[in-house]
Design an enzyme around this catalytic site. Structure first.
Site, mmCIF file in Angstrom:
data_model
loop_
_atom_site.group_PDB
_atom_site.id
_atom_site.type_symbol
_atom_site.label_atom_id
_atom_site.label_comp_id
_atom_site.label_asym_id
_atom_site.label_seq_id
_atom_site.Cartn_x
_atom_site.Cartn_y
_atom_site.Cartn_z
ATOM 1 N N ASP A 44 0.828 -1.199 0.000
ATOM 2 C CA ASP A 44 0.000 0.000 0.000
ATOM 3 C C ASP A 44 0.869 1.260 0.000
ATOM 4 O O ASP A 44 1.862 1.337 0.733
ATOM 5 C CB ASP A 44 -0.858 -0.013 1.276
ATOM 6 C CG ASP A 44 -1.778 1.182 1.372
ATOM 7 O OD1 ASP A 44 -2.708 1.257 0.562
ATOM 8 O OD2 ASP A 44 -1.564 2.039 2.256
ATOM 9 N N GLU A 52 1.531 -0.518 -5.058
ATOM 10 C CA GLU A 52 0.558 0.519 -5.424
ATOM 11 C C GLU A 52 1.376 1.751 -5.813
ATOM 12 O O GLU A 52 1.737 2.568 -4.975
ATOM 13 C CB GLU A 52 -0.363 0.861 -4.252
ATOM 14 C CG GLU A 52 -1.498 1.785 -4.694
ATOM 15 C CD GLU A 52 -2.120 2.600 -3.566
ATOM 16 O OE1 GLU A 52 -3.204 3.145 -3.783
ATOM 17 O OE2 GLU A 52 -1.517 2.728 -2.482
#
Ligand code: NOJ
Length: 581
Positions: A231, A293
């Site tokens: 993330d 990401e």
């Protein structure tokens, strides 16, 4: 050496060889269809209106039938759920609302039986403010955990942001609104948070943080996860001197000044961490994968996340350039697909059009009239280029964004603070639409689902679409099957065709084993387009063509590549028998 010692030595050698084997063309993730599951919204198994792990396990047969190789589950760890799981308070457990570690192990085991791997979301940039590390850190500046987060004494000042005569050290803003600095009276300091104030940033300059986070990754690797989606990974480091960011002029939807984020994102230091992480993860057998990401400005920056020519960083940093360009434009798509193919040192591209943070692609790329056809074109690109494919739940059904119409219904905090300019991300997080068996679309038995089920569930759902040969679901299924079965799509090279055409995106996939080539042609305009392909420039002397898949009935019997007329927004995928010239 006795027999036992010899056996042990052989085992060790084999383990090492397995662990260190370089990723080959057969590495599973190179051909994979990855599928993001937002666990809150996939399947509720216990009637509380919230999805859970047992719900996902119950849907593994569906995932298998779709052709999914691995699921990435958005965070299911214990969390106060301020950011719906992206604020983690314990990295080594499962939030009771999603189940237990036992349920997780069962999910992995059941997935294994069906060849569906499990990839976890790993949030390394920040923890929840309710994580014990932060509770310790905020209790005293002499606590050993204090330096695990990013603190500043601020600078002398006055005004609404001032505490004890001090204001934040710089102009940095949180991506979710307001100053990125929050005062803690107990330590007389501000801490930094890129996201919500309940998500304090970890201090990656402290080696103890790396050690602790790598240990949590090991915890899950030992439980047999196939890898991680990292993330917000470019945001691990911030400028050491805490200098002001340059203003770009104007304000964003939250009313904050637009800043150039180069002092809080994509700092070079992050690559050393990623290299060490890759080495750690590669020491496990089974080709575990590191996905990032990575919202980045261009392909050259994306290449750095693979480690450039060395390829020693992420296996699959997400290419957000194509899937979030937000304009159906044959020329722009051609350029971006070609760049991913030729400017990543031969690394494997990872395209993605949808996730739980963005308006669904059908709405971003659709023109409001041809949305179904346009979504089909995006699926063709995702599944017939050389890229690993990453899908998001409901994309395969053509689920649309169901943004709340009243602020009092909004659950995502940025939609509350940003209303009405920023309505938050609830619209792309609504429950999965399985069937029309009840008002909750088969997602739950509870009439009070955490987000409402959109009214269109009566027609847009798995069960109805499975029966309709022309549905989005069957389109995705056919593409995934072709991608698996046709050597051209599995391993073939890619060459753009008709490269000056502003309206039609065309390319050919060329296998090296003499099996048929595959030609793809997508009319991205509102007028019919007549094409004639000559594949000689790609080393192919075409003989006959055959339609494999099209949404234009008049193209179902194409026999030659000479003079094909594509109706507006039509897709055509064909195979071409050929002889080398
Ligand atoms: C990206 C995640 O996808 C998003 O949902 C989350 O809010 C931020 N990172 C912060 O973790």
């Amino acid at each position: 050496m006795n027999f036992k010692a010899i056996l042990l030595a052989i085992c060790l050698l084999l383990t090492r060889a397995y662990a260190q084997a370089p990723a080959t063309d057969e590495t599973w993730w190179k051909h994979a269809v990855l599928y993001e599951i937002y666990p809150r919204s996939y399947q509720d198994s216990n009637g509380d209106g919230i999805g859970d792990l047992n719900g996902i396990t119950a849907r593994l047969d569906y995932l298998k039938s779709l052709g999914v190789d691995a699921i990435w589950i958005s965070p299911m760890y214990p969390s106060p759920q301020v950011d719906f799981g992206y604020d983690i308070s314990n990295y080594e457990a499962v939030d009771p609302q999603y189940g237990s570690l036992k349920d997780f192990d069962r999910l992995v085991a059941e997935g294994k039986k069906r060849n569906v791997r499990v990839v976890l979301d790993m949030v390394l940039n920040h923890t929840s403010d309710k994580h014990q590390w932060f509770i310790d850190a905020a209790s005293s500046s002499t606590n050993p955990h204090h330096d695990w987060y990013v603190w500043s004494d601020g600078k002398p000042g006055s005004g609404p942001e001032a505490h004890e005569g001090r204001v934040p050290p710089n102009n940095w803003v949180s991506l979710f609104g307001g100053s990125a600095w929050e005062w803690v009276p107990a330590v007389h300091q501000f801490y930094y948070h890129k996201f919500y104030k309940q998500q304090p940033d970890l201090n990656w300059r402290n080696p103890a943080v790396e050690e602790a986070m790598f240990n949590t990754m090991r915890f899950w690797l030992d439980r047999d996860v196939a890898g991680f989606r990292l993330d917000a990974i470019p945001t691990l480091f911030e400028d050491k001197q805490l200098r002001d960011e340059r203003s770009l002029g104007g304000t964003n939807a939250q009313g904050d000044p637009n800043l150039d984020d180069s002092l809080t994102s994509n700092l070079p230091e992050v690559h050393d961490v990623i290299r060490r992480m890759r080495a750690m993860v590669s020491s496990y057998p089974g080709d575990r994968v590191l996905i990032g990401e990575t919202y980045l400005p261009n392909t050259a920056e994306l290449d750095k996340w693979y480690g450039g020519a060395k390829k020693d960083e992420l296996n699959l940093p997400m290419d957000m350039l194509l899937g979030f360009s937000n304009k159906l434009d044959a020329g722009a798509f051609r350029k971006l697909i070609d760049e991913a193919d030729t400017q990543l040192h031969g690394s494997q591209p990872l395209f993605v059009f949808d996730n739980h943070d963005n308006i669904r692609s059908i709405d971003r790329y659709g023109d409001g009239v041809h949305n179904q056809q346009i979504l089909k074109q995006l699926a063709v690109i995702l599944l017939t280029t050389r890229s690993t494919a990453l899908m998001y739940q409901g994309e395969e059904l053509g689920m649309v964004t169901a943004t709340p119409t009243r602020v009092e219904d909004v659950k995502d905090p940025i939609g509350i603070t940003g209303w009405p300019k920023e309505k938050g991300r609830d619209g792309e997080r609504t429950p999965m639409q399985w069937d029309a068996s009840n008002l909750q679309a088969g997602f739950s038995t509870n009439p009070h689902t955490w987000l409402p089920v959109p009214a269109n569930y009566t027609t847009i759902n798995v069960m109805a679409e499975a029966k309709d040969p022309g549905s989005q679901l069957n389109w995705y299924k056919q593409l995934i099957r072709m991608r698996r079965e046709l050597p051209a799509l599995r391993n073939g090279g890619l060459a753009m065709l008709d490269t000056a055409n502003p309206s039609v995106l065309s390319y050919v996939r060329t296998p090296s084993d003499g099996s048929p080539a595959v030609v793809v042609s997508l009319n991205m305009s509102g007028t019919p387009q007549t094409l004639s392909f000559d594949l000689r420039s790609t080393g192919i002397k075409d003989k006959t063509a055959k339609t494999l898949l099209t949404d234009a009935p008049e193209l179902s019997n194409v026999h030659s590549l000479h003079s094909i007329t594509l109706p507006p927004f039509a897709s055509w995928v064909g195979s071409v028998q050929y002889a080398a010239p």
